[in-house]
Write a protein that holds these residues in place. Sequence first.
Motif, PDB file in Angstrom:
ATOM      1  N   LYS A 554       0.652  -1.405  -0.168  1.00 30.11           N
ATOM      2  CA  LYS A 554      -0.133  -0.073   0.005  1.00 30.11           C
ATOM      3  C   LYS A 554       0.682   1.168  -0.185  1.00 30.11           C
ATOM      4  CE  LYS A 554      -4.453  -1.097  -0.241  1.00 30.11           C
ATOM      5  NZ  LYS A 554      -5.424  -1.086   0.904  1.00 30.11           N
ATOM      6  N   ASP A 555       1.991   1.229   0.704  1.00 29.91           N
ATOM      7  CA  ASP A 555       3.014   2.302   0.688  1.00 29.91           C
ATOM      8  C   ASP A 555       4.120   2.568  -0.395  1.00 29.91           C
ATOM      9  OD1 ASP A 555       1.490   3.187   2.969  1.00 29.91           O
ATOM     10  OD2 ASP A 555       2.547   2.029   4.397  1.00 29.91           O
ATOM     11  N   ASP A 556       3.633   1.813  -1.522  1.00 31.42           N
ATOM     12  CA  ASP A 556       4.822   1.923  -2.488  1.00 31.42           C
ATOM     13  C   ASP A 556       4.725   3.480  -3.028  1.00 31.42           C
ATOM     14  OD1 ASP A 556       5.082  -0.564  -2.526  1.00 31.42           O
ATOM     15  OD2 ASP A 556       3.980  -1.023  -4.331  1.00 31.42           O
ATOM     16  N   ALA A 557       6.062   3.954  -3.389  1.00 29.53           N
ATOM     17  CA  ALA A 557       6.156   5.245  -4.140  1.00 29.53           C
ATOM     18  C   ALA A 557       5.242   5.514  -5.200  1.00 29.53           C
ATOM     19  CB  ALA A 557       7.520   5.592  -4.125  1.00 29.53           C
ATOM     20  N   ILE A 558       4.379   6.633  -5.111  1.00 32.09           N
ATOM     21  CA  ILE A 558       3.730   7.110  -6.519  1.00 32.09           C
ATOM     22  C   ILE A 558       4.735   7.560  -7.607  1.00 32.09           C
ATOM     23  CG2 ILE A 558       1.979   8.561  -7.503  1.00 32.09           C
ATOM     24  CD1 ILE A 558       0.731   8.518  -4.501  1.00 32.09           C
ATOM     25  N   ARG A 559       4.450   6.843  -8.616  1.00 30.50           N
ATOM     26  CA  ARG A 559       5.201   7.355  -9.861  1.00 30.50           C
ATOM     27  C   ARG A 559       4.251   7.848 -10.845  1.00 30.50           C
ATOM     28  NH1 ARG A 559       7.957   2.961  -8.531  1.00 30.50           N
ATOM     29  NH2 ARG A 559      10.365   3.083  -8.001  1.00 30.50           N
ATOM     30  N   LEU A 560       4.082   8.938 -11.324  1.00 28.02           N
ATOM     31  CA  LEU A 560       3.331   9.987 -12.166  1.00 28.02           C
ATOM     32  C   LEU A 560       3.921   9.867 -13.708  1.00 28.02           C
ATOM     33  CD1 LEU A 560       1.906  12.810 -10.069  1.00 28.02           C
ATOM     34  CD2 LEU A 560       0.636  10.701 -10.709  1.00 28.02           C
ATOM     35  N   THR A 561       3.066   9.692 -14.557  1.00 32.37           N
ATOM     36  CA  THR A 561       3.659   9.810 -15.875  1.00 32.37           C
ATOM     37  C   THR A 561       3.796  11.263 -16.131  1.00 32.37           C
ATOM     38  OG1 THR A 561       2.171   8.097 -16.496  1.00 32.37           O
ATOM     39  CG2 THR A 561       2.994   9.440 -18.273  1.00 32.37           C
ATOM     40  N   PRO A 562       4.896  11.863 -16.900  1.00 36.21           N
ATOM     41  CA  PRO A 562       5.040  13.148 -16.882  1.00 36.21           C
ATOM     42  C   PRO A 562       3.715  13.832 -17.668  1.00 36.21           C
ATOM     43  CG  PRO A 562       6.750  11.998 -17.613  1.00 36.21           C
ATOM     44  CD  PRO A 562       6.024  11.069 -17.368  1.00 36.21           C
ATOM     45  N   PRO A 563       3.376  15.201 -17.173  1.00 32.81           N
ATOM     46  CA  PRO A 563       1.985  15.624 -17.778  1.00 32.81           C
ATOM     47  C   PRO A 563       2.343  15.905 -19.289  1.00 32.81           C
ATOM     48  CG  PRO A 563       2.983  17.133 -16.496  1.00 32.81           C
ATOM     49  CD  PRO A 563       3.974  15.910 -16.332  1.00 32.81           C
ATOM     50  N   LEU A 564       1.183  16.201 -20.078  1.00 31.21           N
ATOM     51  CA  LEU A 564       1.312  16.852 -21.377  1.00 31.21           C
ATOM     52  C   LEU A 564       1.258  18.455 -21.329  1.00 31.21           C
ATOM     53  CD1 LEU A 564       1.087  16.885 -24.609  1.00 31.21           C
ATOM     54  CD2 LEU A 564      -1.363  16.587 -24.254  1.00 31.21           C
ATOM     55  N   VAL A 565       2.531  19.120 -21.569  1.00 29.61           N
ATOM     56  CA  VAL A 565       2.433  20.475 -21.141  1.00 29.61           C
ATOM     57  C   VAL A 565       2.417  21.201 -22.626  1.00 29.61           C
ATOM     58  CG1 VAL A 565       4.031  22.305 -20.635  1.00 29.61           C
ATOM     59  CG2 VAL A 565       4.077  20.274 -19.303  1.00 29.61           C
ATOM     60  N   MET A 566       1.364  21.894 -22.748  1.00 27.77           N
ATOM     61  CA  MET A 566       1.136  22.466 -24.260  1.00 27.77           C
ATOM     62  C   MET A 566       1.578  23.861 -24.215  1.00 27.77           C
ATOM     63  SD  MET A 566      -2.888  21.555 -24.948  1.00 27.77           S
ATOM     64  CE  MET A 566      -3.486  20.081 -24.793  1.00 27.77           C
ATOM     65  N   THR A 567       2.117  24.290 -25.629  1.00 27.39           N
ATOM     66  CA  THR A 567       2.504  25.639 -25.933  1.00 27.39           C
ATOM     67  C   THR A 567       1.320  26.506 -26.023  1.00 27.39           C
ATOM     68  OG1 THR A 567       2.460  25.208 -28.163  1.00 27.39           O
ATOM     69  CG2 THR A 567       4.695  24.777 -26.959  1.00 27.39           C
ATOM     70  N   LEU A 568       1.505  27.664 -26.269  1.00 27.78           N
ATOM     71  CA  LEU A 568       0.472  28.796 -26.434  1.00 27.78           C
ATOM     72  C   LEU A 568      -0.428  28.299 -27.542  1.00 27.78           C
ATOM     73  CD1 LEU A 568      -1.161  31.160 -25.754  1.00 27.78           C
ATOM     74  CD2 LEU A 568       0.706  32.654 -27.131  1.00 27.78           C
TER      75      LEU A 568
END
Length: 610
Positions: A554-568
């Motif tokens: 239950k206490d495994d470290a959370i690994r998030l996928t890098p978010p999609l960062v948009m240009t203007l």
Amino acid sequence: MSASLPLRNIAIIAHVDHGKTTLVDQLFRQSGTFRDNQRVEERAMDSNDLEKERGITILAKCTSVEWNDTHINIVDTPGHADFGGEVERILSMVDGVILLVDSSEGAMPQTKFVTGKALALGLKPIVVVNKIDRHDGRAAEVLDEVFDLFVALDANDEQLDFPVLYASGRNGYASEDIDARSGNLEPLFEKIVEHVPPPSASPDGPFKFLVTLLDRDNFVGRILTGLVASGSIKVNDPIHAIDADGKVVETGRASKLMAFRGLERVPVEEARAGDIISIAGMTDATVANTIADPSVTEPLQAQPIDPPTLAMRFAVNDSPFAGREGSKVTSRMIRDRLAREAESNVAIRITESADKDSFEVAGRGELQLGVLIETMRREGFELGISRPRVLFSEDENGKRTEPYETVVIDVDDEYSGTVVEKVAIRKGEMTDMRPSGGGKTRITFSAPSRGLIGYHGEFLSDTRGTGIMNRLFEKYGPYKGAIAGRQNGVLISNGTGEAVGYALNMLEERGTLFITSQEKVYEGMVIGENAKPDDLEVNPMKSKQLTNFRSTGKDDAIRLTPPLVMTLEQAIAYIDDDEMVEITPQSIRLRKALLCPHERKKAGRKKQAA
């Protein structure tokens, strides 16, 4: 300005990235404009930060060089059709053009756009096939393409009999020999002096000057740049400005005259017919006005400007985070800034809304408006931007018409099927398809501008970043009916606070996230794309319930996928009609236009009923 020196006024025109600004650098160096030991940035003419970052010319700029006792005024023009408002006016100041084409890419859509304007004005071109040292160069074929282009643009016999040089702007040589790989730019200087006629301006008669460009200076105010069409002017001479109908806009004095010397604007005491100069001393005169001696009542003919085809709403930022990151947030500040822009950029049209809190800004295309938004953002503005919409019109029979664009796409052969299919979904019709060598295909479409909004990002994904797409306004044509929009819904935050890694980890299976943990969010903010077609309200702030029990795994470290960062540009292209992009000097956030879920439901019911 020296009266004794013979004069030549030329413009350099080319498609984006075919090397005009680099060539001008070399003309400076070889004419002695720069000292041998002078430190000069590359592409010195691209002085604006955005121009340097994007590697494109946005604003037309004047400069001059002296070669063998001839004074040559050079205008570096934008190559992108979105900045065509600049190009059309610039060409009316010059007597000849250097048409630069890439030895590999050949004649491209923007080449056609600018060349068409130049030929229509009767200007005679000098064709320079640039980047002759490219390993994939095909100079002889490119020259044939240029000739075919001239024929298609109704060039006259004199214009079709154009001189040709083969050059490498970066390495600083030009030659009439297609196999040359060294030398200098002397052949180009000789061709300019030989083939470009001296200005046809009349030295006699009263002073007349057509305003082509407008700048601001904190010390001298408005600076009006253009060509002296007749007569001469000295500092402090009385002048007046008249509009296209001959009405007097204002009267005043020429408090300062400036001429171009290399990259500098230097004060001069007098200017004569044929000179390209800048005048200070007027407060209301603007682009396309005629500045003249008070005895003159007839204005000079100004070039008509193509109409805007795309509009966006610039609104006051009303998000819960408004005013935290920018210093300019009020509607009055936004109105003043847009008015200043419209003054110098005649291709832009501004309309204020009835509630005074938003402005519709109409322009030539997404790039032009994107550059304006990015410039304002860097100046400290906060804005809410709507999805771009095309401006419809009506034909003589009262039927609805919409803007179409010519789209020229260069892709690897393996992706051509995907591209044809995707453009067809967006109601584009293929008009030409041919191999362009090296395993690539060139496909030409005629497509409604409406269908192309937001397509560029998808196109780059489909072609793994290898495709090149060029667009050019073609015509107003019949309305093509409904075009399918974005296929996926979005994930919307249902509260205000700070995103938590635990909650985002749970949300990853719902779709693609645009934010990461510890990012501040608010109710109604779009935090990701839903994997399904519907919008979904989610809680990105939900933290883990604490208990006294511990269990393995239950206490495994959370690994998030890098978010999609948009240009203007990506963000503006991505949003739907009921969404906005919140723009501040530090952030680009996506949000629903109506932040409250109840108001969104009410608006949705109204839309369905309608």
